[in-house]
Write a protein that holds these residues in place. Structure first.
Motif, PDB file in Angstrom:
ATOM      1  N   GLU A 104      -6.420  -5.547  -3.306  1.00  0.00           N
ATOM      2  CA  GLU A 104      -6.295  -4.955  -4.644  1.00  0.00           C
ATOM      3  C   GLU A 104      -7.120  -3.679  -4.773  1.00  0.00           C
ATOM      4  O   GLU A 104      -6.653  -2.678  -5.345  1.00  0.00           O
ATOM      5  CB  GLU A 104      -6.739  -5.968  -5.699  1.00  0.00           C
ATOM      6  N   GLU A 105      -8.344  -3.682  -4.238  1.00  0.00           N
ATOM      7  CA  GLU A 105      -9.213  -2.511  -4.371  1.00  0.00           C
ATOM      8  C   GLU A 105      -8.685  -1.312  -3.575  1.00  0.00           C
ATOM      9  O   GLU A 105      -8.732  -0.179  -4.055  1.00  0.00           O
ATOM     10  CB  GLU A 105     -10.632  -2.858  -3.925  1.00  0.00           C
ATOM     11  N   VAL A 106      -8.190  -1.550  -2.381  1.00  0.00           N
ATOM     12  CA  VAL A 106      -7.636  -0.441  -1.589  1.00  0.00           C
ATOM     13  C   VAL A 106      -6.399   0.119  -2.281  1.00  0.00           C
ATOM     14  O   VAL A 106      -6.178   1.340  -2.308  1.00  0.00           O
ATOM     15  CB  VAL A 106      -7.316  -0.893  -0.153  1.00  0.00           C
ATOM     16  N   ALA A 107      -5.579  -0.740  -2.865  1.00  0.00           N
ATOM     17  CA  ALA A 107      -4.389  -0.265  -3.581  1.00  0.00           C
ATOM     18  C   ALA A 107      -4.773   0.670  -4.731  1.00  0.00           C
ATOM     19  O   ALA A 107      -4.029   1.603  -5.065  1.00  0.00           O
ATOM     20  CB  ALA A 107      -3.584  -1.448  -4.105  1.00  0.00           C
ATOM     21  N   LYS A 108      -5.942   0.450  -5.345  1.00  0.00           N
ATOM     22  CA  LYS A 108      -6.400   1.292  -6.454  1.00  0.00           C
ATOM     23  C   LYS A 108      -6.891   2.657  -5.991  1.00  0.00           C
ATOM     24  O   LYS A 108      -7.112   3.557  -6.818  1.00  0.00           O
ATOM     25  CB  LYS A 108      -7.538   0.586  -7.205  1.00  0.00           C
ATOM     26  N   MET A 109      -7.107   2.823  -4.690  1.00  0.00           N
ATOM     27  CA  MET A 109      -7.727   4.039  -4.171  1.00  0.00           C
ATOM     28  C   MET A 109      -6.745   5.191  -3.974  1.00  0.00           C
ATOM     29  O   MET A 109      -7.134   6.285  -3.575  1.00  0.00           O
ATOM     30  CB  MET A 109      -8.419   3.752  -2.836  1.00  0.00           C
ATOM     31  N   LYS A 110      -5.476   4.969  -4.227  1.00  0.00           N
ATOM     32  CA  LYS A 110      -4.484   6.002  -3.979  1.00  0.00           C
ATOM     33  C   LYS A 110      -4.758   7.264  -4.783  1.00  0.00           C
ATOM     34  O   LYS A 110      -5.061   7.215  -5.984  1.00  0.00           O
ATOM     35  CB  LYS A 110      -3.086   5.458  -4.323  1.00  0.00           C
ATOM     36  N   SER A 111      -4.697   8.418  -4.080  1.00  0.00           N
ATOM     37  CA  SER A 111      -4.837   9.717  -4.731  1.00  0.00           C
ATOM     38  C   SER A 111      -3.884  10.702  -4.061  1.00  0.00           C
ATOM     39  O   SER A 111      -3.215  10.377  -3.085  1.00  0.00           O
ATOM     40  CB  SER A 111      -6.281  10.227  -4.617  1.00  0.00           C
ATOM     41  N   ARG A 112      -3.832  11.917  -4.586  1.00  0.00           N
ATOM     42  CA  ARG A 112      -2.965  12.951  -3.990  1.00  0.00           C
ATOM     43  C   ARG A 112      -3.451  13.382  -2.619  1.00  0.00           C
ATOM     44  O   ARG A 112      -2.694  13.938  -1.830  1.00  0.00           O
ATOM     45  CB  ARG A 112      -2.914  14.174  -4.903  1.00  0.00           C
ATOM     46  N   ASP A 146       1.292   3.305   0.506  1.00  0.00           N
ATOM     47  CA  ASP A 146       2.158   4.343   1.076  1.00  0.00           C
ATOM     48  C   ASP A 146       2.972   3.801   2.240  1.00  0.00           C
ATOM     49  O   ASP A 146       4.147   4.160   2.406  1.00  0.00           O
ATOM     50  CB  ASP A 146       1.315   5.537   1.552  1.00  0.00           C
ATOM     51  N   PHE A 147       2.325   2.979   3.064  1.00  0.00           N
ATOM     52  CA  PHE A 147       3.003   2.374   4.208  1.00  0.00           C
ATOM     53  C   PHE A 147       2.603   0.912   4.332  1.00  0.00           C
ATOM     54  O   PHE A 147       1.461   0.548   4.053  1.00  0.00           O
ATOM     55  CB  PHE A 147       2.624   3.071   5.525  1.00  0.00           C
ATOM     56  N   ILE A 148       3.555   0.113   4.762  1.00  0.00           N
ATOM     57  CA  ILE A 148       3.259  -1.199   5.307  1.00  0.00           C
ATOM     58  C   ILE A 148       3.514  -1.080   6.811  1.00  0.00           C
ATOM     59  O   ILE A 148       4.647  -0.814   7.237  1.00  0.00           O
ATOM     60  CB  ILE A 148       4.169  -2.298   4.726  1.00  0.00           C
ATOM     61  N   LEU A 149       2.474  -1.224   7.608  1.00  0.00           N
ATOM     62  CA  LEU A 149       2.616  -1.217   9.061  1.00  0.00           C
ATOM     63  C   LEU A 149       2.529  -2.655   9.556  1.00  0.00           C
ATOM     64  O   LEU A 149       1.765  -3.456   9.027  1.00  0.00           O
ATOM     65  CB  LEU A 149       1.525  -0.371   9.720  1.00  0.00           C
ATOM     66  N   THR A 150       3.311  -2.977  10.556  1.00  0.00           N
ATOM     67  CA  THR A 150       3.274  -4.318  11.127  1.00  0.00           C
ATOM     68  C   THR A 150       3.188  -4.215  12.638  1.00  0.00           C
ATOM     69  O   THR A 150       3.675  -3.252  13.220  1.00  0.00           O
ATOM     70  CB  THR A 150       4.521  -5.138  10.759  1.00  0.00           C
ATOM     71  N   LEU A 361       1.191  13.058   4.701  1.00  0.00           N
ATOM     72  CA  LEU A 361       0.135  13.876   4.100  1.00  0.00           C
ATOM     73  C   LEU A 361       0.615  15.305   3.853  1.00  0.00           C
ATOM     74  O   LEU A 361       0.301  15.915   2.828  1.00  0.00           O
ATOM     75  CB  LEU A 361      -1.098  13.882   5.004  1.00  0.00           C
ATOM     76  N   HIS A 362       1.384  15.828   4.789  1.00  0.00           N
ATOM     77  CA  HIS A 362       1.938  17.181   4.630  1.00  0.00           C
ATOM     78  C   HIS A 362       2.849  17.238   3.409  1.00  0.00           C
ATOM     79  O   HIS A 362       2.748  18.152   2.593  1.00  0.00           O
ATOM     80  CB  HIS A 362       2.708  17.583   5.883  1.00  0.00           C
ATOM     81  N   ASN A 363       3.722  16.256   3.263  1.00  0.00           N
ATOM     82  CA  ASN A 363       4.641  16.245   2.125  1.00  0.00           C
ATOM     83  C   ASN A 363       3.887  16.122   0.813  1.00  0.00           C
ATOM     84  O   ASN A 363       4.267  16.729  -0.199  1.00  0.00           O
ATOM     85  CB  ASN A 363       5.640  15.093   2.275  1.00  0.00           C
TER      86      ASN A 363
END
Length: 368
Positions: A104-112, A146-150, A361-363
């Motif tokens: 939950e905390e990492v999900a809140k960290m999203k920024s531009r 942004d991504f789910i990696l498996t 990141l470029h986009n």
């Protein structure tokens, strides 16, 4: 424009200890390859399950390791540090401490200016869990990453995550760390016809009985070797030598010495398919002849019959071992070794990872 050099914060189970931690080899291979590309990784891991007392490696030069106690207040401080310093913040599944809190905390960290990633090192287990419980707290968080990696699962796992709202799900498969796993001389303590290395887990045990212990009982003149934690009180035939936890430094000899090594998938991994275990690539990197239980997608990685032997029952394991010669085993092992060097090293996996991260990141920067 995206940075050429990335600062990556990685919250995972452990990168310095493989004790009750099958993801260690995977983490090491990926992180080491990213370091070689010029990126900096800080790996945050909890001090739990006696892993620090059973380290395989010291803190490596290719990664900054931060070991934290089971203390949520301290962890909040580390999360702030990661957010301030990192271009990419990764939360791996199965950390073993404060998993729901971290998700939950990492999900809140999203920024531009950053990317947040959930890296699922056991996608079948995660997906089975959220399908059984519509109130599972992770379900609502999936679309925020942004991504789910498996590390496995192929199209079935991609479809399952997409159906749960993932922005983008990308498999980053296990691979070979050529610095750690390679052919070595045989060691007498690991001599035998067939060896299996894996911890005792509930959704693997029945398959170990079927594909390993039952054939051993049917072939009393052959020596079998079992490595991994948790098997000490498991009834087994007299010709099975249980060697306990095998440290990473001994994996090469364990794989190189017996005539063949066995891969046994956990139930959930076999059901989803496209989930080659880390040990498959370790063994291939040592030039071992690999016998594996069947799972969908094997041919994506190795050619059955040429580079790997595929079996669907314990009876087939017994038949293979009754007929397999040392010369045939060596030929198959050499073919697997050639394939893994050509297509399945962690450098190959890190190139994919770098590509998708840099593009995203470029986009983002173009959209600002």
């Amino acid at each position: 424009m995206a940075k050429d050099k990335l600062n990556i914060a990685f919250f995972g189970s452990s990168i310095v200890s493989a004790y009750w931690n099958g993801a260690a080899t995977y983490y090491r291979g990926i992180v080491k390859a990213l370091h070689k590309m010029g990126h900096e990784v800080t790996f945050y891991e909890p001090d739990i399950l006696e892993r620090q007392e059973h380290r395989d490696i010291d803190d490596p030069e290719w990664c900054h390791v931060i070991v934290y106690q089971e203390d949520k207040l301290s962890l909040r401080g580390l999360l702030r540090k990661a957010q301030e310093e990192s271009d990419v913040i990764i939360k791996a599944s199965g950390v073993g401490a404060f998993d729901e809190f971290l998700e939950e905390e990492v999900a809140k960290m999203k920024s531009r200016d950053n990317l947040i990633i959930f890296w699922d090192v056991d996608a079948p287990a995660t997906l089975d869990r959220i399908e059984k419980d519509e109130n599972d707290p992770f379900r609502k968080l999936i679309p925020q990453y942004d991504f789910i990696l498996t590390y496995g699962g192929g199209q079935p796992v991609i479809d399952a995550y997409n159906n749960n709202g993932a922005q983008k799900c990308i498999p980053v498969y296990n691979a070979l760390d050529t610095d750690t796993h390679y052919p070595v001389d045989a060691e007498k303590r690991f001599e035998g016809t067939l060896a299996f290395l894996g911890n005792r887990l509930p959704d693997r045990e029945a398959r170990v009985e079927e594909f390993f212990l039952n054939p051993a009982g049917d072939l009393p003149d052959h020596k079998f070797l079992l490595g991994g934690s948790g098997w000490g009180d498991k009834p087994m035939p007299d010709n099975v030598d249980y060697v306990g936890h095998v440290y990473t430094k001994d994996h090469n000899a364990f794989n190189c010495t017996p005539m063949a090594v066995l891969n046994i998938s956990r139930d959930s991994m076999a059901r989803y398919g496209f989930s080659p275990a880390t040990r498959v690539f370790e063994a291939a990197g040592a030039g071992a002849c690999i016998i594996t239980d069947y799972w969908k997608g094997i041919a994506t990685f190795f050619e059955p019959g040429e580079e790997i032997i595929v079996v669907k029952s314990g009876e087939e394991v017994k038949n293979v071992l009754s007929e397999l010669t040392l010369e045939e085993a060596e030929k198959i092992g050499k073919a697997a070794y050639k394939k893994v060097l050509e297509k399945h090293t962690y450098e190959h996996r890190a190139e994919l990872l770098e590509s998708v991260i840099s593009r995203k990141l470029h986009n983002q920067s173009e959209d600002v």
